[in-house]
Design a protein around this motif. Structure first.
Motif, mmCIF file in Angstrom:
data_model
loop_
_atom_site.group_PDB
_atom_site.id
_atom_site.type_symbol
_atom_site.label_atom_id
_atom_site.label_comp_id
_atom_site.label_asym_id
_atom_site.label_seq_id
_atom_site.Cartn_x
_atom_site.Cartn_y
_atom_site.Cartn_z
ATOM 1 N N TRP A 1 0.823 -1.212 0.000
ATOM 2 C CA TRP A 1 0.000 0.000 0.000
ATOM 3 C C TRP A 1 0.855 1.259 0.000
ATOM 4 O O TRP A 1 0.510 2.251 -0.653
ATOM 5 N N ARG A 39 0.381 3.911 -2.973
ATOM 6 C CA ARG A 39 0.043 5.312 -2.701
ATOM 7 C C ARG A 39 1.092 6.244 -3.307
ATOM 8 O O ARG A 39 0.753 7.313 -3.833
ATOM 9 N N GLU A 72 0.400 6.392 -6.906
ATOM 10 C CA GLU A 72 -0.760 7.259 -7.146
ATOM 11 C C GLU A 72 -0.340 8.727 -7.142
ATOM 12 O O GLU A 72 -0.856 9.528 -7.932
ATOM 13 N N LYS A 75 -7.112 4.422 -4.807
ATOM 14 C CA LYS A 75 -7.700 5.677 -5.276
ATOM 15 C C LYS A 75 -7.585 5.779 -6.790
ATOM 16 O O LYS A 75 -8.470 6.307 -7.453
#
Length: 270
Positions: free
Chosen positions: A125, A129, A132, A161
């Motif tokens: 993660w 992130r 992202e 996201k």
């Protein structure tokens, strides 16, 4: 949309020559990784620079895809500080990739496999992130993930996201051509990139039904497998080092298998 990718793994000192050869034969999508253990990313950049210099191709005509690889998949030639937080490692690796490839953006940036076999952990993660954030900056047009199970992909899509646009997996006929992952991709507007389509499926290449189709279409069995891959919705990769084979790979788009033949090949997979 690119229909065929040229894969650059395991080419070492020949990477620049072979990537340029692929561009000369008509490939416009190149896959690499910032993982010196298996790839020579800077060699790809050298090939791209030569091709652009010669007027063979413009940068905007190319699809350049590379990957962030966790420490466990690297050797001692690291593109980041191993003591840095994962997010910083991603940023450092990405910046290094831009330098290697001689570009200010990437068409696709891929997480080179989760850090664990089951589920997604904190490191995964943290990496996603950070990716992202790179996507939000405009430096990576889309994101993807490779070497992933359906369960991991579902978890990623539930919590990301920015949704992955690509999945790249080794594709075994003996496992139904990775059917579970492909079905999820199809249902969620994710393009499935299949690699090792030939090397992982040597028994398919000599199967009587495949040989019969090759005779019917006056093609090689390799072309039949690549055409089949396209017909079931894959974006195939090839890593051939032979110019004639490169041309043959790119010539699969002037014929198509009929639905019964596609079903037959899927049934051969078991």
């Amino acid at each position: 949309m690119i229909k065929f990718l040229y894969g650059t793994a395991w080419k070492e000192a020949e990477t620049a020559r072979l990537a340029l050869l692929a561009l000369e034969q008509g490939f416009r999508g190149i896959d690499t990784a910032n993982q010196r253990k298996h790839y020579h990313e800077a060699g790809v950049g050298e090939a791209v620079a030569r091709a652009i210099e010669r007027g063979l191709v413009a940068r905007e005509e190319l699809f350049l895809q590379t990957k962030f690889t966790f420490l466990g998949g690297q050797d001692q030639r690291l593109p980041y500080d191993p003591q840095a937080p994962i997010a910083r490692q991603v940023e450092q690796s990405f910046a290094s990739s831009l330098v290697h490839l001689g570009t200010d953006y990437l068409d696709s940036y891929v997480l080179h496999g989760p850090s664990q076999r089951v589920g997604l952990g904190a490191d995964d993660w943290a990496a996603w992130r950070a990716m992202e954030g790179i996507h939000a900056s405009g430096s990576a047009k889309v994101l993807g993930i490779s070497n992933v199970s359906r369960e991991q992909l579902e978890q990623l899509c539930q919590q990301a996201k920015v949704q992955p646009r690509f999945v790249q997996n080794r594709c075994y006929a003996s496992r139904g051509w990775d059917r579970a992952v492909r079905e999820f991709c199809k249902a969620n507007d994710i393009t499935y990139q299949g690699f090792s389509l030939l090397t992982a499926n040597r028994e398919v290449l000599v199967h009587p039904a495949v040989e019969k189709l090759a005779q019917r279409y006056q093609r090689t069995t390799s072309q039949i497998v690549f055409r089949f891959a396209c017909d079931i919705g894959m974006l195939p990769l090839t890593g051939t080092t032979n110019a004639a084979h490169m041309q043959a790979d790119l010539s699969i788009f002037d014929f198509q298998l009929d639905p019964a033949e596609v079903a037959l090949l899927e049934s051969i997979a078991g």
